[in-house]
Design an enzyme around this catalytic site. Structure first.
Site, PDB file in Angstrom:
ATOM      1  N   LYS A 104      -1.018  -1.291  -4.228  1.00 62.11           N
ATOM      2  CA  LYS A 104      -2.053  -0.186  -4.295  1.00 62.11           C
ATOM      3  C   LYS A 104      -1.281   1.202  -4.633  1.00 62.11           C
ATOM      4  CE  LYS A 104      -6.029   1.645  -1.604  1.00 62.11           C
ATOM      5  NZ  LYS A 104      -5.482   2.928  -1.650  1.00 62.11           N
ATOM      6  N   TYR A 151       0.827  -1.065   0.232  1.00 60.69           N
ATOM      7  CA  TYR A 151      -0.038  -0.029  -0.003  1.00 60.69           C
ATOM      8  C   TYR A 151       0.768   1.380  -0.031  1.00 60.69           C
ATOM      9  CZ  TYR A 151      -3.715   3.307   1.664  1.00 60.69           C
ATOM     10  OH  TYR A 151      -4.652   4.296   1.993  1.00 60.69           O
TER      11      TYR A 151
END
EC number: 4.1.3.3
Length: 288
Positions: free
Chosen positions: A161, A133
């Site tokens: 992400k 992330y």
């Protein structure tokens, strides 16, 4: 694992306790109304970094139970507390989550070797897959393509992400890592990200705007840029109005208008004012 994932909102009562009934309603709304492919549980949108470990676990349990195997589930387990991250990775893997994710360690200025150790410690503790992330504007952690390449040498780290506006880096990563999953993290930039070849998107506004998100994604993938741009224009008008009124409060207020008990935000986030409530009603009427 590809597709449109909502970064799951969490409903809290006025005292800041998890509102289980409301959380279940948000999950059903995402699946039944917004038609998303999956849920990203425990991220920024879920107010995760203001929660205790036990609260995080309960949210992971509720999401797994209420999703009923109908969509993919990604558990964001990252924490500046590495022991907690490992504990949550084991917990969600045992629950049956399809993958885990972890935000880059933040606050302290960790060097890359420390960041690599963090990710390898998490993923090597479980039999699961991990999605990095990356959200530099909140964490202050900017990784180079060479550093991503080093992390991706671990086959269990399957993607990222990508919540950043650096489209040059995004393009370079798509070319360099054709077999890794790349999810767009900025809802307002879905069209250019899709054109650059992302495999899906994870977004906060998808809790209410999931249908349009899919329209942008699928039209752009087919090369129908005119349609995708038209829907992106409407989406960005919506996002602008939401941001001007308070991001998480307004998405929750819109859900309330649609009959979902989305509850309150966790303090120190402020409670919605009467003015914010009235504006959210106008936004809901205008776009939905």
């Amino acid at each position: 694992m590809k597709g449109i994932y909502s970064a799951l909102l969490v409903s809290f009562d006025k005292d800041g306790n998890i509102n289980e009934k409301g959380l279940r309603e948000i999950i059903r709304h995402n699946i039944d109304v917004c038609k998303i492919d999956g849920l990203y549980v425990g991220g920024s949108t879920g107010e995760n970094f203001m929660l205790s470990t036990d609260e995080k676990k309960r949210i992971f349990e509720i999401a797994m139970d209420e999703a009923k195997g109908q969509v993919k589930l990604i558990a964001q387990v990252g924490s500046v507390n590495l022991k907690e991250a490992v504990e949550l990775a084991k917990f969600t893997t045992d629950l049956g989550y399809d993958a885990i994710s972890a935000v880059t360690p933040f606050y302290y200025k960790f060097d890359f070797n420390e960041i690599k150790h963090y990710y390898e410690t998490i993923i090597n503790s479980v039999d699961n897959k991990l999605i990095i992330y990356s959200i530099p504007f909140l964490t202050g952690v900017n990784m180079s393509i060479e550093q991503f390449a080093e992390l991706f040498e671990n086959d269990k780290i399957i993607g990222v992400k990508f919540t950043a506006a650096d489209f040059y880096l995004l393009e370079r990563m798509r070319k360099a890592f054709p077999d890794k999953l790349i999810f767009a993290g900025f809802d307002e930039m879905m069209l250019p990200a899709t054109v650059l070849g992302v495999d899906g998107a994870i977004g906060s506004t998808f809790n209410v705007n999931g249908i349009r998100a899919r329209q942008i994604f699928e039209a752009a993938q087919k090369g129908d840029i005119e349609t995708a741009l038209e829907v992106q224009h409407v989406t960005n008008d919506l996002i602008t109005d939401i941001l001007n009124n308070g991001l998480y409060q307004t998405i929750k207020l819109i859900l309330q208008e649609q009959g979902v008990d989305a509850g309150y935000c966790r303090q120190p986030m402020k409670e919605a004012t009467e003015e914010m409530i009235e504006k959210a009603k106008e936004i809901n009427k205008k776009y939905f």
